[in-house]
Design a protein around this motif. Structure first.
Motif, PDB file in Angstrom:
ATOM      1  N   MET A  24       0.863  -1.168   0.000  1.00 24.72           N
ATOM      2  CA  MET A  24       0.000   0.000   0.000  1.00 24.72           C
ATOM      3  C   MET A  24       0.903   1.222   0.000  1.00 24.72           C
ATOM      4  O   MET A  24       1.780   1.343   0.851  1.00 24.72           O
ATOM      5  N   VAL A  25       0.702   2.080  -0.962  1.00 24.00           N
ATOM      6  CA  VAL A  25       1.444   3.334  -1.035  1.00 24.00           C
ATOM      7  C   VAL A  25       0.553   4.421  -0.461  1.00 24.00           C
ATOM      8  O   VAL A  25      -0.484   4.766  -1.047  1.00 24.00           O
ATOM      9  N   GLY A  26       0.933   4.929   0.699  1.00 24.10           N
ATOM     10  CA  GLY A  26       0.158   5.980   1.343  1.00 24.10           C
ATOM     11  C   GLY A  26       0.802   7.339   1.127  1.00 24.10           C
ATOM     12  O   GLY A  26       2.015   7.481   1.282  1.00 24.10           O
ATOM     13  N   LEU A  27      -0.010   8.300   0.729  1.00 24.11           N
ATOM     14  CA  LEU A  27       0.473   9.663   0.510  1.00 24.11           C
ATOM     15  C   LEU A  27      -0.333  10.608   1.376  1.00 24.11           C
ATOM     16  O   LEU A  27      -1.557  10.472   1.502  1.00 24.11           O
ATOM     17  N   GLY A  28       0.353  11.569   1.998  1.00 14.26           N
ATOM     18  CA  GLY A  28      -0.344  12.474   2.900  1.00 14.26           C
ATOM     19  C   GLY A  28       0.230  13.870   2.879  1.00 14.26           C
ATOM     20  O   GLY A  28       1.357  14.095   2.424  1.00 14.26           O
ATOM     21  N   TRP A  29      -0.565  14.807   3.366  1.00 19.00           N
ATOM     22  CA  TRP A  29      -0.174  16.204   3.444  1.00 19.00           C
ATOM     23  C   TRP A  29      -1.130  16.888   4.410  1.00 19.00           C
ATOM     24  O   TRP A  29      -2.218  16.378   4.707  1.00 19.00           O
ATOM     25  N   ALA A  91      -5.977  13.030   9.870  1.00 17.99           N
ATOM     26  CA  ALA A  91      -4.633  12.520  10.129  1.00 17.99           C
ATOM     27  C   ALA A  91      -4.365  11.292   9.271  1.00 17.99           C
ATOM     28  O   ALA A  91      -5.268  10.674   8.733  1.00 17.99           O
ATOM     29  N   GLY A  92      -3.081  10.939   9.139  1.00 18.27           N
ATOM     30  CA  GLY A  92      -2.701   9.743   8.398  1.00 18.27           C
ATOM     31  C   GLY A  92      -2.700   9.962   6.900  1.00 18.27           C
ATOM     32  O   GLY A  92      -2.604  11.092   6.410  1.00 18.27           O
ATOM     33  N   ASP A  93      -2.819   8.840   6.156  1.00 17.53           N
ATOM     34  CA  ASP A  93      -2.794   8.913   4.700  1.00 17.53           C
ATOM     35  C   ASP A  93      -4.000   9.694   4.191  1.00 17.53           C
ATOM     36  O   ASP A  93      -5.127   9.488   4.639  1.00 17.53           O
ATOM     37  N   ASP A  94      -3.754  10.564   3.235  1.00 13.61           N
ATOM     38  CA  ASP A  94      -4.867  11.255   2.578  1.00 13.61           C
ATOM     39  C   ASP A  94      -5.362  10.456   1.382  1.00 13.61           C
ATOM     40  O   ASP A  94      -6.564  10.457   1.097  1.00 13.61           O
ATOM     41  N   ASN A 132       4.051  19.046   5.892  1.00 13.91           N
ATOM     42  CA  ASN A 132       4.131  17.652   6.343  1.00 13.91           C
ATOM     43  C   ASN A 132       3.750  16.629   5.270  1.00 13.91           C
ATOM     44  O   ASN A 132       3.064  15.639   5.560  1.00 13.91           O
ATOM     45  N   ALA A 133       4.184  16.856   4.046  1.00 15.89           N
ATOM     46  CA  ALA A 133       3.896  15.890   2.986  1.00 15.89           C
ATOM     47  C   ALA A 133       4.782  14.657   3.148  1.00 15.89           C
ATOM     48  O   ALA A 133       5.948  14.759   3.538  1.00 15.89           O
ATOM     49  N   PHE A 134       4.231  13.482   2.847  1.00 19.05           N
ATOM     50  CA  PHE A 134       5.002  12.248   2.982  1.00 19.05           C
ATOM     51  C   PHE A 134       4.481  11.187   2.021  1.00 19.05           C
ATOM     52  O   PHE A 134       3.365  11.271   1.501  1.00 19.05           O
ATOM     53  N   ILE A 135       5.308  10.188   1.785  1.00 27.54           N
ATOM     54  CA  ILE A 135       4.908   8.971   1.095  1.00 27.54           C
ATOM     55  C   ILE A 135       5.466   7.808   1.891  1.00 27.54           C
ATOM     56  O   ILE A 135       6.604   7.869   2.388  1.00 27.54           O
ATOM     57  N   ARG A 136       4.678   6.764   2.059  1.00 25.17           N
ATOM     58  CA  ARG A 136       5.140   5.602   2.809  1.00 25.17           C
ATOM     59  C   ARG A 136       4.723   4.327   2.086  1.00 25.17           C
ATOM     60  O   ARG A 136       3.710   4.304   1.379  1.00 25.17           O
ATOM     61  N   ILE A 137       5.528   3.282   2.279  1.00 30.12           N
ATOM     62  CA  ILE A 137       5.270   1.993   1.671  1.00 30.12           C
ATOM     63  C   ILE A 137       4.963   0.994   2.783  1.00 30.12           C
ATOM     64  O   ILE A 137       5.753   0.846   3.725  1.00 30.12           O
ATOM     65  N   ILE A 148       9.344   5.204   4.918  1.00 29.48           N
ATOM     66  CA  ILE A 148       8.604   6.458   4.814  1.00 29.48           C
ATOM     67  C   ILE A 148       9.574   7.564   4.404  1.00 29.48           C
ATOM     68  O   ILE A 148      10.739   7.567   4.810  1.00 29.48           O
ATOM     69  N   TYR A 149       9.081   8.438   3.560  1.00 30.71           N
ATOM     70  CA  TYR A 149       9.866   9.601   3.136  1.00 30.71           C
ATOM     71  C   TYR A 149       9.059  10.853   3.438  1.00 30.71           C
ATOM     72  O   TYR A 149       8.009  11.087   2.854  1.00 30.71           O
ATOM     73  N   ASN A 150       9.538  11.623   4.395  1.00 29.96           N
ATOM     74  CA  ASN A 150       8.932  12.910   4.717  1.00 29.96           C
ATOM     75  C   ASN A 150       9.612  13.975   3.872  1.00 29.96           C
ATOM     76  O   ASN A 150      10.818  14.215   4.018  1.00 29.96           O
ATOM     77  N   LEU A 151       8.852  14.615   2.987  1.00 28.83           N
ATOM     78  CA  LEU A 151       9.437  15.595   2.088  1.00 28.83           C
ATOM     79  C   LEU A 151       9.997  16.765   2.883  1.00 28.83           C
ATOM     80  O   LEU A 151       9.397  17.216   3.860  1.00 28.83           O
TER      81      LEU A 151
END
Length: 203
Positions: A24-29, A91-94, A132-137, A148-151
């Motif tokens: 699951m690729v989660g993306l958030g901001w 909160a969490g993945d958008d 607080n943008a991020f992508i996580r696997i 997780i990669y926090n931009l």
């Protein structure tokens, strides 16, 4: 333990983890907060759209290889967008995109994950206003976060789309690359053109 990545770092996902089949690729901001009248803090909604570009030798071959809010399911059934978040609230993945790594046809060697701000020019919005943008696997079968990669907080003023990261296949293994590359275009036809798909296919 989840690996925290910095811009440009890569991590092996399947090497030494042969049981990994689905991610699951989660993306958030976070919503942008700004100061209004009388020093009142207000929240401005951002309609950010996550998308996945499935590439063959670095290029998008056909329109259906662009998975986004108007094409949630790739024809292979191996990449599925879970739906559009219109505000970025909560909160969490958008937004989340599911990927069946073990079943993805071999001609696809790379999946690029982008987020663009819908109608960025009309709304006068850009990534410099997002926090607080991020992508996580995440291993979709065990729910274990792999990385997780926090931009970073670079100057993204005027940029209305961002390449968050990519999954790519090399020597039979899947890896993840943390990219964080901003762009000053937001429309899906403009973005996909950067990866070789003619804009005419969208008309």
């Amino acid at each position: 333990m989840s690996v925290s990545l910095k811009k440009g770092q890569k991590v092996d996902l399947t090497k030494g983890n042969s049981g990994l089949k689905r991610v699951m690729v989660g993306l958030g901001w976070d919503e942008a907060k700004k100061t209004g009248g009388f020093f009142k803090r207000t929240v401005q909604d951002f309609d950010c759209d996550a998308m996945a570009f499935l590439l063959q030798k670095g290029k998008i071959v056909q329109r259906t290889d662009v998975v986004f809010f108007n094409n949630l399911n790739h024809p292979s059934g191996c990449v599925i967008h879970k739906g559009d978040n219109l505000t970025g609230g909560g909160a969490g993945d958008d937004e989340q995109i599911m990927v069946e790594l073990s079943r993805l046809p071999m001609e696809y060697d790379r999946i690029v994950f982008l987020v663009s701000i819908y109608q960025a020019n009309e709304r006068r919005q850009h990534f410099g206003m997002i926090q607080n943008a991020f992508i996580r696997i995440v291993d979709a079968d065990t729910n274990k976060e792999l990385c997780i990669y926090n931009l970073s907080s670079e100057d993204y003023d005027g940029k209305c789309a961002m390449v968050f990261g990519e999954l790519y296949r090399k020597d039979g293994e899947w890896k993840f690359n943390a990219i964080g590359q901003p762009m000053n275009i937001w429309a899906v036809d403009d973005l996909s053109e950067r990866y070789g798909l003619a804009k005419s296919v969208w008309r």
